[in-house]
Design an enzyme around this catalytic site. Structure first.
Site, PDB file in Angstrom:
ATOM      1  N   TYR A 183     -16.638 -11.106  16.450  1.00 27.46           N
ATOM      2  CA  TYR A 183     -17.975 -11.370  15.891  1.00 27.46           C
ATOM      3  C   TYR A 183     -17.782 -12.282  14.686  1.00 27.46           C
ATOM      4  O   TYR A 183     -17.055 -11.914  13.757  1.00 27.46           O
ATOM      5  CB  TYR A 183     -18.651 -10.073  15.436  1.00 27.46           C
ATOM      6  CG  TYR A 183     -19.096  -9.168  16.564  1.00 27.46           C
ATOM      7  CD1 TYR A 183     -18.204  -8.308  17.202  1.00 27.46           C
ATOM      8  CD2 TYR A 183     -20.426  -9.162  16.987  1.00 27.46           C
ATOM      9  CE1 TYR A 183     -18.618  -7.477  18.225  1.00 27.46           C
ATOM     10  CE2 TYR A 183     -20.852  -8.326  18.012  1.00 27.46           C
ATOM     11  CZ  TYR A 183     -19.958  -7.486  18.631  1.00 27.46           C
ATOM     12  OH  TYR A 183     -20.354  -6.656  19.650  1.00 27.46           O
TER      13      TYR A 183
ATOM     14  N   PRO B 211     -29.322  -8.165  20.113  1.00 25.71           N
ATOM     15  CA  PRO B 211     -28.097  -7.824  20.839  1.00 25.71           C
ATOM     16  C   PRO B 211     -26.862  -7.579  19.965  1.00 25.71           C
ATOM     17  O   PRO B 211     -25.890  -6.995  20.450  1.00 25.71           O
ATOM     18  CB  PRO B 211     -27.873  -9.026  21.762  1.00 25.71           C
ATOM     19  CG  PRO B 211     -28.660 -10.130  21.167  1.00 25.71           C
ATOM     20  CD  PRO B 211     -29.811  -9.510  20.464  1.00 25.71           C
TER      21      PRO B 211
ATOM     22  N   LYS C 125     -26.177  -2.689  21.820  1.00 28.38           N
ATOM     23  CA  LYS C 125     -26.777  -1.366  21.967  1.00 28.38           C
ATOM     24  C   LYS C 125     -27.836  -1.264  23.076  1.00 28.38           C
ATOM     25  O   LYS C 125     -28.183  -0.148  23.493  1.00 28.38           O
ATOM     26  CB  LYS C 125     -27.435  -0.928  20.636  1.00 28.38           C
ATOM     27  CG  LYS C 125     -26.442  -0.596  19.558  1.00 28.38           C
ATOM     28  CD  LYS C 125     -25.706   0.699  19.853  1.00 28.38           C
ATOM     29  CE  LYS C 125     -24.459   0.873  19.036  1.00 28.38           C
ATOM     30  NZ  LYS C 125     -23.237   1.057  19.803  1.00 28.38           N
TER      31      LYS C 125
HETATM   32  P1  FAD Z   1     -34.312  -4.052  32.477  1.00 24.19           P
HETATM   33  O1  FAD Z   1     -32.895  -4.322  32.704  1.00 24.19           O
HETATM   34  O2  FAD Z   1     -35.166  -5.122  31.881  1.00 24.19           O
HETATM   35  O3  FAD Z   1     -34.926  -3.600  33.862  1.00 24.19           O
HETATM   36  C1  FAD Z   1     -36.309  -3.486  34.086  1.00 24.19           C
HETATM   37  C2  FAD Z   1     -36.610  -3.748  35.543  1.00 24.19           C
HETATM   38  O4  FAD Z   1     -37.997  -3.576  35.774  1.00 24.19           O
HETATM   39  C3  FAD Z   1     -36.292  -5.182  35.958  1.00 24.19           C
HETATM   40  O5  FAD Z   1     -35.487  -5.183  37.105  1.00 24.19           O
HETATM   41  C4  FAD Z   1     -37.645  -5.827  36.184  1.00 24.19           C
HETATM   42  O6  FAD Z   1     -37.611  -6.815  37.185  1.00 24.19           O
HETATM   43  C5  FAD Z   1     -38.468  -4.624  36.583  1.00 24.19           C
HETATM   44  N1  FAD Z   1     -39.905  -4.797  36.343  1.00 24.19           N
HETATM   45  C6  FAD Z   1     -40.490  -5.433  35.304  1.00 24.19           C
HETATM   46  N2  FAD Z   1     -41.825  -5.384  35.429  1.00 24.19           N
HETATM   47  C7  FAD Z   1     -42.100  -4.694  36.565  1.00 24.19           C
HETATM   48  C8  FAD Z   1     -43.292  -4.330  37.214  1.00 24.19           C
HETATM   49  N3  FAD Z   1     -44.503  -4.659  36.710  1.00 24.19           N
HETATM   50  N4  FAD Z   1     -43.204  -3.633  38.369  1.00 24.19           N
HETATM   51  C9  FAD Z   1     -41.989  -3.278  38.880  1.00 24.19           C
HETATM   52  N5  FAD Z   1     -40.813  -3.621  38.295  1.00 24.19           N
HETATM   53  C10 FAD Z   1     -40.870  -4.317  37.134  1.00 24.19           C
HETATM   54  N6  FAD Z   1     -27.909  -5.982  25.740  1.00 24.19           N
HETATM   55  C11 FAD Z   1     -26.705  -5.922  25.262  1.00 24.19           C
HETATM   56  O7  FAD Z   1     -26.265  -4.840  24.866  1.00 24.19           O
HETATM   57  N7  FAD Z   1     -25.934  -7.061  25.218  1.00 24.19           N
HETATM   58  C12 FAD Z   1     -26.396  -8.284  25.678  1.00 24.19           C
HETATM   59  O8  FAD Z   1     -25.696  -9.275  25.642  1.00 24.19           O
HETATM   60  C13 FAD Z   1     -27.685  -8.367  26.168  1.00 24.19           C
HETATM   61  N8  FAD Z   1     -28.207  -9.552  26.604  1.00 24.19           N
HETATM   62  C14 FAD Z   1     -29.490  -9.582  27.072  1.00 24.19           C
HETATM   63  C15 FAD Z   1     -30.058 -10.784  27.501  1.00 24.19           C
HETATM   64  C16 FAD Z   1     -31.392 -10.841  27.950  1.00 24.19           C
HETATM   65  C17 FAD Z   1     -31.985 -12.160  28.396  1.00 24.19           C
HETATM   66  C18 FAD Z   1     -32.163  -9.640  27.957  1.00 24.19           C
HETATM   67  C19 FAD Z   1     -33.614  -9.671  28.429  1.00 24.19           C
HETATM   68  C20 FAD Z   1     -31.571  -8.445  27.545  1.00 24.19           C
HETATM   69  C21 FAD Z   1     -30.253  -8.399  27.088  1.00 24.19           C
HETATM   70  N9  FAD Z   1     -29.650  -7.200  26.669  1.00 24.19           N
HETATM   71  C22 FAD Z   1     -28.414  -7.168  26.184  1.00 24.19           C
HETATM   72  C23 FAD Z   1     -30.326  -5.952  26.710  1.00 24.19           C
HETATM   73  C24 FAD Z   1     -29.953  -5.139  27.933  1.00 24.19           C
HETATM   74  O9  FAD Z   1     -29.679  -5.988  29.007  1.00 24.19           O
HETATM   75  C25 FAD Z   1     -31.145  -4.239  28.209  1.00 24.19           C
HETATM   76  O10 FAD Z   1     -31.256  -3.350  27.107  1.00 24.19           O
HETATM   77  C26 FAD Z   1     -31.055  -3.475  29.505  1.00 24.19           C
HETATM   78  O11 FAD Z   1     -31.181  -4.354  30.597  1.00 24.19           O
HETATM   79  C27 FAD Z   1     -32.168  -2.443  29.572  1.00 24.19           C
HETATM   80  O12 FAD Z   1     -32.254  -1.894  30.836  1.00 24.19           O
HETATM   81  P2  FAD Z   1     -33.654  -1.441  31.415  1.00 24.19           P
HETATM   82  O13 FAD Z   1     -33.348  -0.886  32.765  1.00 24.19           O
HETATM   83  O14 FAD Z   1     -34.376  -0.608  30.429  1.00 24.19           O
HETATM   84  O15 FAD Z   1     -34.526  -2.769  31.541  1.00 24.19           O
HETATM   85  C1  DHB Z   2     -21.892  -8.771  24.545  1.00 23.70           C
HETATM   86  C2  DHB Z   2     -23.131  -8.804  24.021  1.00 23.70           C
HETATM   87  C3  DHB Z   2     -23.363  -8.258  22.782  1.00 23.70           C
HETATM   88  O1  DHB Z   2     -24.572  -8.263  22.246  1.00 23.70           O
HETATM   89  C4  DHB Z   2     -22.352  -7.707  22.041  1.00 23.70           C
HETATM   90  O2  DHB Z   2     -22.583  -7.225  20.809  1.00 23.70           O
HETATM   91  C5  DHB Z   2     -21.106  -7.662  22.580  1.00 23.70           C
HETATM   92  C6  DHB Z   2     -20.871  -8.196  23.840  1.00 23.70           C
HETATM   93  C7  DHB Z   2     -21.635  -9.371  25.871  1.00 23.70           C
HETATM   94  O3  DHB Z   2     -22.573  -9.873  26.498  1.00 23.70           O
HETATM   95  O4  DHB Z   2     -20.496  -9.339  26.314  1.00 23.70           O
END
Ligand code: FAD
Ligand code: DHB
Length: 388
Positions: free
Chosen positions: A200, A292, A296
């Protein structure tokens, strides 16, 4: 059609909940707006807390994770040209595992298919009905026709832009939000990671993060402005900018190559309270977003699902009181992770509006972290994940 728990969203939260409920003999159906391929194509999180790994073990989907995941015992903080290791294992006795969200999603989808549990992909215009009654339901459009599903409960696991939270009457929900003035430009490449562990970086040009998905696949991020577009960042510009932010030894080690994914994500802190509205319960990104920094987001989705699965299992074992406790149990952990992600974001990013004084405060805190075991322990304890 009828089920016990209708789950909206086949991200990690919805799929993990479905698997835990299936193992407990609770019938569930998942409705997902997108296709299976689309969901699997989204590159997101990469670092798992040990508690999330244990949960995936309990869900019976950790075999590939243990075979292919990389166990990390520490990470580096880089600033002022130097690198300072945070010894997670030495300070806390715990480790984190690097294993991509796409792989977890695939493992959960495979387990669900093997269990014969129902998932409806490409369910359009999902609507939630009567969740303030004991007889809620869901309807959606599929292959041109309107379908309906009756259920005991609706689990809203549909991410930040989903329909579940949006279906709650505004007067019943309180939203807390902070939007940051920058984003993360992320690149995935089939190149060996610059270092064995994550780095980081706090740099005058902005934050950078060196992460990975495997020994041959790297994930890198640089802080960018919100007005920038991905197509303004050809690979060469990205590598040059990353190299400029890395400490010299790391910059020399950096192996570059063609990007296989490149995207910009905005940063946001967001919490919705409460998480339960009658028979609708929210979990994961549907209920809260962290910036991010600190990795978490996915881990919080897993801990929500742990509490929620316990509450449903207790309900079907004639102990309905656990459902009452779901919101407060989950939110107590969510707020601590929000604080940690916010503080890591503030510590490591460039905030031009904070001026020279703000930068000196960041550097003083980083120096303190580099030299104080007490400060490192607090950081490490949060990074590996607070207890469930
Ligand atoms: P999601 O993964 O968002 O899943 C929700 C699902 O619901 C999706 O498949 C979506 O298509 C579906 N959905 C949405 N609306 C509807 C609807 N109306 N009807 C039916 N289905 C629907 N976290 C990290 O820790 N590190 C990272 O590097 C990181 N990068 C990220 C990058 C991006 C662009 C995003 C958006 C998030 C990132 N996150 C990251 C966060 C992490 O990916 C999320 O916290 C995690 O995906 C949460 O999971 P979830 O199942 O709650 O939501
Ligand atoms: C990654 C993303 C993060 O936000 C982080 O703190 C560490 C790793 C990753 O996408 O690998």
């Amino acid at each position: 059609m009828r089920t016990q728990v209708a789950i909206i969203g086949a991200g990690p939260a919805g799929l993990l909940l479905g698997q835990l409920l299936h193992l407990a003999g609770i019938d569930n159906v998942i409705l997902e707006a997108r296709s299976r391929e689309y969901v699997l194509g989204r590159i997101r999180a990469g670092v798992l807390e040990s508690g999330a790994v244990e949960l995936l073990e309990r869900a019976g989907v950790a075999e590939r994770l243990h075979a292919e995941g990389l166990v990390h015992e520490g990470f580096d903080l880089a600033f002022g040209g130097g690198r300072h290791r945070i010894d997670l294992a030495g300070l806390t006795g715990k480790r984190v595992t690097v294993y991509g969200q796409t792989e977890i999603t695939k493992d959960l989808m495979d387990a669900r298919a093997a269990a014969g549990a129902k998932t409806v992909y490409e369910a359009r215009d999902v609507e939630l009905h009567d969740f303030d009654s004991s007889n809620p339901g869901i309807s959606w459009t599929q292959e041109g026709g309107r379908k309906a599903l009756g259920c005991d409960f609706i689990a809203g696991c549909d991410g930040f832009h989903g329909v579940s939270r949006a279906s709650v009457p505004p007067g019943a929900i309180k939203l807390y939000e902070r939007v940051y003035s920058f984003g993360w430009l992320g690149v995935l490449s089939d190149t060996p990671p610059v270092s064995e562990e994550l780095i980081y970086v706090s740099h005058e040009r902005g934050f950078a993060l060196c992460s990975m998905r495997s020994r041959t696949r790297s994930r890198y991020y640089v802080q960018c402005t919100l007005s920038e577009q991905v197509d303004e960042w050809p690979d060469e510009r990205f590598w040059k900018e990353l190299r400029a932010r890395l400490p010299e030894d790391a910059a020399r080690q950096l192996v570059t190559g063609p990007s296989i994914e490149k995207s910009i994500a905005p940063l946001r802190s967001f919490v919705a309270e409460p998480l339960r509205f009658g028979r609708l319960l929210l979990a994961g990104d549907a209920a809260h977003i962290v910036p991010p920094t600190g990795a978490k987001g996915l881990n919080l989705a897993a801990s929500d699902v742990h509490y929620l699965a316990e509450a449903f299992i207790a309900f079907y074992n004639k102990n309905p009181g656990e459902l009452e406790r779901y919101s407060s149990r989950a939110l107590a952990r969510v707020w601590k992770a929000e604080r940690f992600s916010w503080s890591m974001t503030k510590l490591l990013h460039k905030f031009p509006e904070e001026g020279d004084f703000g930068r000196r405060m960041q550097l003083a805190e980083l120096e303190y972290l580099a030299t104080s075991r007490a400060a490192q322990t607090a950081l490490a304890e949060n990074y590996v994940g607070l207890p469930l």
